[in-house]
Design an enzyme around this catalytic site. Sequence first.
Site, PDB file in Angstrom:
ATOM      1  N   GLU A 319       0.837  -1.261   0.045  1.00 13.33           N
ATOM      2  CA  GLU A 319       0.036   0.161   0.067  1.00 13.33           C
ATOM      3  C   GLU A 319       0.849   1.332   0.107  1.00 13.33           C
ATOM      4  O   GLU A 319       0.965   2.018   1.020  1.00 13.33           O
ATOM      5  CB  GLU A 319      -1.058  -0.089   1.363  1.00 13.33           C
ATOM      6  CG  GLU A 319      -1.787  -1.153   1.219  1.00 13.33           C
ATOM      7  CD  GLU A 319      -2.805  -1.122   2.687  1.00 13.33           C
ATOM      8  OE1 GLU A 319      -2.159  -0.629   3.662  1.00 13.33           O
ATOM      9  OE2 GLU A 319      -3.830  -1.561   2.643  1.00 13.33           O
ATOM     10  N   PRO A 320       1.588   1.464  -1.006  1.00 13.45           N
ATOM     11  CA  PRO A 320       2.347   2.834  -1.058  1.00 13.45           C
ATOM     12  C   PRO A 320       1.458   4.111  -1.282  1.00 13.45           C
ATOM     13  O   PRO A 320       0.657   3.978  -2.011  1.00 13.45           O
ATOM     14  CB  PRO A 320       3.354   2.694  -2.315  1.00 13.45           C
ATOM     15  CG  PRO A 320       2.627   1.731  -3.237  1.00 13.45           C
ATOM     16  CD  PRO A 320       1.711   0.761  -2.316  1.00 13.45           C
ATOM     17  N   CYS A 394      -0.596  32.481  13.312  1.00 11.37           N
ATOM     18  CA  CYS A 394      -0.281  33.076  14.681  1.00 11.37           C
ATOM     19  C   CYS A 394       0.350  31.864  15.540  1.00 11.37           C
ATOM     20  O   CYS A 394      -0.399  31.457  16.409  1.00 11.37           O
ATOM     21  CB  CYS A 394      -1.292  33.593  15.231  1.00 11.37           C
ATOM     22  SG  CYS A 394      -1.994  34.972  14.227  1.00 11.37           S
TER      23      CYS A 394
HETATM   24  C1  LIG Z   1      -2.264   1.070   6.785  1.00  6.63           C
HETATM   25  C2  LIG Z   1      -1.476   1.940   6.222  1.00  6.63           C
HETATM   26  N1  LIG Z   1      -0.982   1.415   4.680  1.00  6.63           N
HETATM   27  C3  LIG Z   1      -0.509   2.446   3.816  1.00  6.63           C
HETATM   28  C4  LIG Z   1       0.158   3.559   4.357  1.00  6.63           C
HETATM   29  C5  LIG Z   1       0.764   4.443   3.519  1.00  6.63           C
HETATM   30  O1  LIG Z   1       2.159   4.877   3.942  1.00  6.63           O
HETATM   31  P1  LIG Z   1       3.000   5.815   3.182  1.00  6.63           P
HETATM   32  O2  LIG Z   1       2.456   6.935   2.467  1.00  6.63           O
HETATM   33  O3  LIG Z   1       4.170   6.236   3.785  1.00  6.63           O
HETATM   34  O4  LIG Z   1       3.433   4.806   1.994  1.00  6.63           O
HETATM   35  C6  LIG Z   1      -0.059   3.930   5.805  1.00  6.63           C
HETATM   36  C7  LIG Z   1       0.392   5.277   6.169  1.00  6.63           C
HETATM   37  O5  LIG Z   1       0.110   5.727   7.527  1.00  6.63           O
HETATM   38  C8  LIG Z   1      -0.828   3.125   6.658  1.00  6.63           C
HETATM   39  O6  LIG Z   1      -1.410   3.336   7.918  1.00  6.63           O
END
Ligand SMILES: Cc1ncc(COP(=O)(O)O)c(C=O)c1O
Length: 466
Positions: A319-320, A394
């Site tokens: 899951e990038p 602020c």
């Molecule tokens: C469960 C999960 N998957 C994927 C991501 C994506 O991480 P990144 O944007 O650093 O790839 C996050 C980020 O918090 C996450 O909590």
Amino acid sequence: MTHIHVAGEIHVDPAARAPHWLSVPDDVNALLPKLWSRNVDKSADGVLEVAGLDVDRIAAAVGTPAYVVDAADLKARAREFAEAFAGWQVYYAGKSFLCTAVARWVVAEGLGVDVCSGGELAVALRAGVDSALIGLHGNNKSEEELRTGLAAGVGRIIVDSFDEIGRLQRLARYLEVRPRVMVRVTTGVEAHTHEFIATAHEDQKFGFSIAGGQAAEALRACHESDVLDLIGIHSHIGSQIFDTEGFEVAARRTLRLAADFSARCGVALPELDLGGGFGIAYTSSDTPATPAALAGAMRAIVDGECAALGIAVPHLSIEPGRAISGPSTFALYRVGTVKKVLLDGGSSRLYVAVDGGMSDNIRTALYGAEYSATLASRRSDAPPVLSRVVGKHCEGGDILVRDEFLPADIAPGDLLAVPAAGAYSHSMASNYNHVPRPPVVGVEDAEITTLVRRETIDDLLALDVG
Ligand SMILES: Cc1ncc(COP(=O)(O)O)c(C=O)c1O
């Protein structure tokens, strides 16, 4: 908060008070390619351009501040992940930045979309993302969010607590559906990153602990449920991670958990998600790996662990978020005021205040994130001076770029660009001081498309119904 990169010794030279990783540039106008998306460059007169359009024209068209997305670059990053991880499913982490256009772009490149709230789910559905390609996350999903996810038929729900497992079963029975679920586990791996964004060590809110036994218990509860379809294990170890060692330990622990589960329950878990967190370059000191290098290392890790455990390789997913949305976008600001502040020891720092701030990028103020910046609207022959880019809020901590060398003649009216601003900037933006949120615009083939329009004061006033 105490910043970890405070300066060493005080000298009256341009680098006095600079953090150790920041050196005085030979040419203050030059771009460091790794910080910028691939269609960004500077013209001979120093004006920043993206996909054939210069920032003066962008600012004239949409105003400042604005988030400017190099659309082809974002699509290419999504494609590179899909290609490098062929055979795995790549889910784009929408929390990093989500709008309907981006959801459509990443899906067109073969990605799914991971959402973690009803709002993100609504965007993905409105974009027309096939619900089977949507993963629903969240450590405290509301009944309404679960119900919407179930009604839409999302491809997987990543369960995060026993309360949620109970709630989900009740709703699934009521709606007569059988959701596919993954159990989010904490592997005990602490990613090499800031404490607040490292999520797999034990003392935090996400997931079920493997070491504590709750992960095995949650797997059993889902497996024994008459209405849940348990498909596998999910692990996310943190963010801004540059090496694969953390993933190696996480893979070993999650695969061992899967092997134990299958030995005990007599069924194999078909899927494993190793999360996101792949690091990007915010400053000269960051050296991210390519998707191809990451994929090669992660495949070898999983294959090796499965062989050692004597289990079949599950269907894998990642899951990038940041690695796709982050580098594709820069934030464009207009300089409003410049102040030279004398520091003890005879050195000084230039405070460059722009027309945005912590409301459009909270990361520096929130957890000491580092950024870079460049003068975007002209060339300068002035010497580089240590500068701090601050906002208009602020709040003393309203800092966008803590340390950067900018030309000494930077002045009100200049445009300033901050690279790698596509992830967790707009998505974490606020209306602090009743400042409307900036627009997100895509640029491709010298054309600007507004993806998310600028908020107006009227938008804010419309919410005030008291
Ligand atoms: C469960 C999960 N998957 C994927 C991501 C994506 O991480 P990144 O944007 O650093 O790839 C996050 C980020 O918090 C996450 O909590």
